[in-house]
Design a protein around this motif. Structure first.
Motif, PDB file in Angstrom:
ATOM      1  N   PHE A 232      13.417  -5.545  -1.550  1.00 19.29           N
ATOM      2  CA  PHE A 232      12.641  -4.320  -1.754  1.00 19.29           C
ATOM      3  C   PHE A 232      11.674  -4.131  -0.587  1.00 19.29           C
ATOM      4  O   PHE A 232      10.777  -4.945  -0.360  1.00 19.29           O
ATOM      5  CB  PHE A 232      11.852  -4.423  -3.057  1.00 19.29           C
ATOM      6  N   PRO A 233      11.808  -3.045   0.169  1.00 18.24           N
ATOM      7  CA  PRO A 233      10.878  -2.819   1.282  1.00 18.24           C
ATOM      8  C   PRO A 233       9.524  -2.334   0.760  1.00 18.24           C
ATOM      9  O   PRO A 233       9.457  -1.558  -0.182  1.00 18.24           O
ATOM     10  CB  PRO A 233      11.574  -1.722   2.100  1.00 18.24           C
ATOM     11  N   ALA A 234       8.445  -2.831   1.327  1.00 23.10           N
ATOM     12  CA  ALA A 234       7.106  -2.428   0.890  1.00 23.10           C
ATOM     13  C   ALA A 234       6.914  -0.935   1.153  1.00 23.10           C
ATOM     14  O   ALA A 234       7.191  -0.435   2.248  1.00 23.10           O
ATOM     15  CB  ALA A 234       6.054  -3.236   1.634  1.00 23.10           C
ATOM     16  N   LEU A 235       6.436  -0.214   0.129  1.00 28.16           N
ATOM     17  CA  LEU A 235       6.263   1.230   0.221  1.00 28.16           C
ATOM     18  C   LEU A 235       4.855   1.619  -0.217  1.00 28.16           C
ATOM     19  O   LEU A 235       4.321   1.071  -1.180  1.00 28.16           O
ATOM     20  CB  LEU A 235       7.275   1.956  -0.681  1.00 28.16           C
ATOM     21  N   PRO A 236       4.232   2.595   0.478  1.00 29.41           N
ATOM     22  CA  PRO A 236       2.895   3.048   0.071  1.00 29.41           C
ATOM     23  C   PRO A 236       2.971   3.897  -1.197  1.00 29.41           C
ATOM     24  O   PRO A 236       3.855   4.733  -1.345  1.00 29.41           O
ATOM     25  CB  PRO A 236       2.412   3.866   1.264  1.00 29.41           C
ATOM     26  N   THR A 375       0.540  -0.970  -2.427  1.00 26.65           N
ATOM     27  CA  THR A 375       1.871  -1.145  -1.855  1.00 26.65           C
ATOM     28  C   THR A 375       2.831  -1.491  -2.975  1.00 26.65           C
ATOM     29  O   THR A 375       2.544  -2.347  -3.818  1.00 26.65           O
ATOM     30  CB  THR A 375       1.874  -2.261  -0.797  1.00 26.65           C
ATOM     31  N   LEU A 376       3.955  -0.815  -2.999  1.00 28.08           N
ATOM     32  CA  LEU A 376       5.002  -1.072  -3.981  1.00 28.08           C
ATOM     33  C   LEU A 376       5.941  -2.130  -3.416  1.00 28.08           C
ATOM     34  O   LEU A 376       6.329  -2.066  -2.248  1.00 28.08           O
ATOM     35  CB  LEU A 376       5.765   0.222  -4.256  1.00 28.08           C
ATOM     36  N   GLY A 377       6.330  -3.091  -4.239  1.00 21.43           N
ATOM     37  CA  GLY A 377       7.106  -4.216  -3.741  1.00 21.43           C
ATOM     38  C   GLY A 377       6.132  -5.307  -3.307  1.00 21.43           C
ATOM     39  O   GLY A 377       5.021  -5.416  -3.823  1.00 21.43           O
ATOM     40  N   GLY A 378       6.490  -6.113  -2.373  1.00 16.14           N
ATOM     41  CA  GLY A 378       5.568  -7.124  -1.876  1.00 16.14           C
ATOM     42  C   GLY A 378       5.756  -8.470  -2.552  1.00 16.14           C
ATOM     43  O   GLY A 378       6.657  -8.684  -3.360  1.00 16.14           O
TER      44      GLY A 378
END
Length: 418
Positions: A232-236, A375-378
């Protein structure tokens, strides 16, 4: 381990599939960068050795004499073998030890989960030390963001590490077994708090990233199938707490009633939501370019919210957040969790303009809402071995930013991975 260290675990949001998951469809939950932080410290006992839980955010501070705890009531003696169910004899023996919190359900649950895990993962030989577990959370409590699971994971990891049942993560060794152990014990903590949790929240808090989960309607007692997505790529993300109290049980029951009364109408809605979760899973497993990924995911966010609204679980406050985020052109918004209030998530556009985002936040604040840029994911659960931070400093940190600035941002955290 050193005499003091920090552990930390994230909260979560339901990205896609809420409500339909109750009807056997797939859903996706993802970690958010709001976290719980636990300082574990010990010193040689100067009197009767005690264990102290200090959860400042809910005004819970209590000490127990270690030797007086009901060690003989523990049935499962091996910390590496996690029981499937709570032990009734131990539960009964623990009741007098948190009787002071009967009038406060959250304090009662937190003390129960902590003591239950402490008795399984520590030992009576701890009675030569004064041990303190100091907890701060940057997650709003009771907002459907997995705060209890974040806390359970932090406590499980802290106890396992302090008592050398696991070792700190290293880049040269696969730590998947240890991560599974943290997850399994945190699930026991969740059972102390919730009775029959799904296991999804603690899975996300342990591993980070995202998980796809799906219940079996043919076997309701079977735990949901859970698939971790670590790519999962980190997304704002802009997370908005409407501060409207949720009535989860009523909302779930309402969707169930609608589904039973109009199966030919509600059924296809659930199927469409399932399709959204499947499409999102495909995207998450093989992400395209960042811009394309955000654009495709944003479409799914918009459609999923509309379908949830059709099921009757939105709320005027949530629609207001959605309307304003569209008006300020910052991204697509959907409710997360049960709906009926609670929180909304806005997946920010890849080229979102800073002035528009600030203007939106000011407007939402004026509506009485609370915002978090996250941040979403991480990453999932991690340890900070050398911090130089004393308990008084940790307790004195002001608000979410104060805690993050002190022990979060820029620190040398190490994370257990699959």
């Amino acid at each position: 381990m050193s005499e003091s260290f920090f552990v930390s675990a994230p909260g979560k949001v339901i990205l896609f599939g809420e409500h339909s998951v109750v009807h056997g469809k797939a859903a996706i939950a993802a970690a958010v960068s709001l976290r719980s932080y636990l300082l574990v410290s010990s010193t040689p006992a100067t009197g009767v050795p005690k264990v102290t839980l200090n959860f400042a955010d809910v005004h819970l501070q209590h000490s127990w004499d270690i030797a007086s705890l009901p060690w003989s009531s523990v049935t499962s003696k091996d910390p590496l073998i996690v029981p499937h169910n709570l032990e009734p004899v131990l539960t009964a023996a623990l009741e007098p030890h948190f009787a002071d919190f009967v009038s406060s359900p959250f304090k009662h649950a937190a003390a129960y989960a902590f003591l239950y895990l402490f008795l399984h993962l520590a030992s009576p030989s701890s009675a030569s030390l004064d041990i303190t577990y100091t907890l701060r959370s940057t997650l709003p409590i009771g907002a459907g963001l997995g705060s209890s699971a974040s806390i359970s994971v932090a406590i499980a990891a802290g106890l396992l590490l302090q008592n050398t049942h696991i070792t700190p993560p290293t880049p040269t060794k696969d730590r998947g077994t240890e991560l599974k152990l943290i997850d399994a014990w945190s699930f026991i903590g969740e059972k102390c708090i919730h009775g029959t949790p799904s296991g999804v929240d603690n899975a996300v808090a342990s591993s980070g990233g995202a998980v796809v989960f799906q219940r079996s309607l043919s076997s309701p007692t079977t735990p949901p199938a859970i698939t971790n997505i670590t790519t999962f790529p980190a997304l704002p993300l802009l997370l908005t707490n409407t501060r409207v109290a949720r009535r989860t049980a009523e909302l779930v029951a309402g969707v169930g009633k609608l589904t039973g009364a109009l199966p030919d109408v509600a059924g296809p809605i659930h199927e469409a939501i399932h399709g959204i979760s499947e499409k999102a899973t495909t995207l998450l497993l093989s992400p395209p370019s960042q811009q394309e990924f955000v654009e495709e995911l944003s479409q799914l966010v918009r459609i999923n919210h509309a379908l949830l609204d059709a099921l009757g679980v939105s709320h005027p406050a949530l629609e207001n957040v959605r309307r304003l985020s569209s008006e300020f052109d910052v991204g697509e918004t959907k409710l997360t969790g049960a709906g009926g209030g609670g929180c909304a998530i806005t997946l920010l556009k890849h080229d979102v303009q800073e002035d528009k985002l600030r203007a939106l936040e000011e407007r939402l604040r004026g509506e009485g809402f609370e915002m978090y840029e996250v941040t979403l994911g991480g990453s999932g659960v991690g340890v900070l071995r050398e911090s130089g931070v004393e308990e008084a400093q940790f307790l004195g940190a002001e608000g979410r930013d104060g805690v993050e600035d002190l022990v979060g941002r820029g620190r040398a955290w190490e994370f257990w991975t699959q």
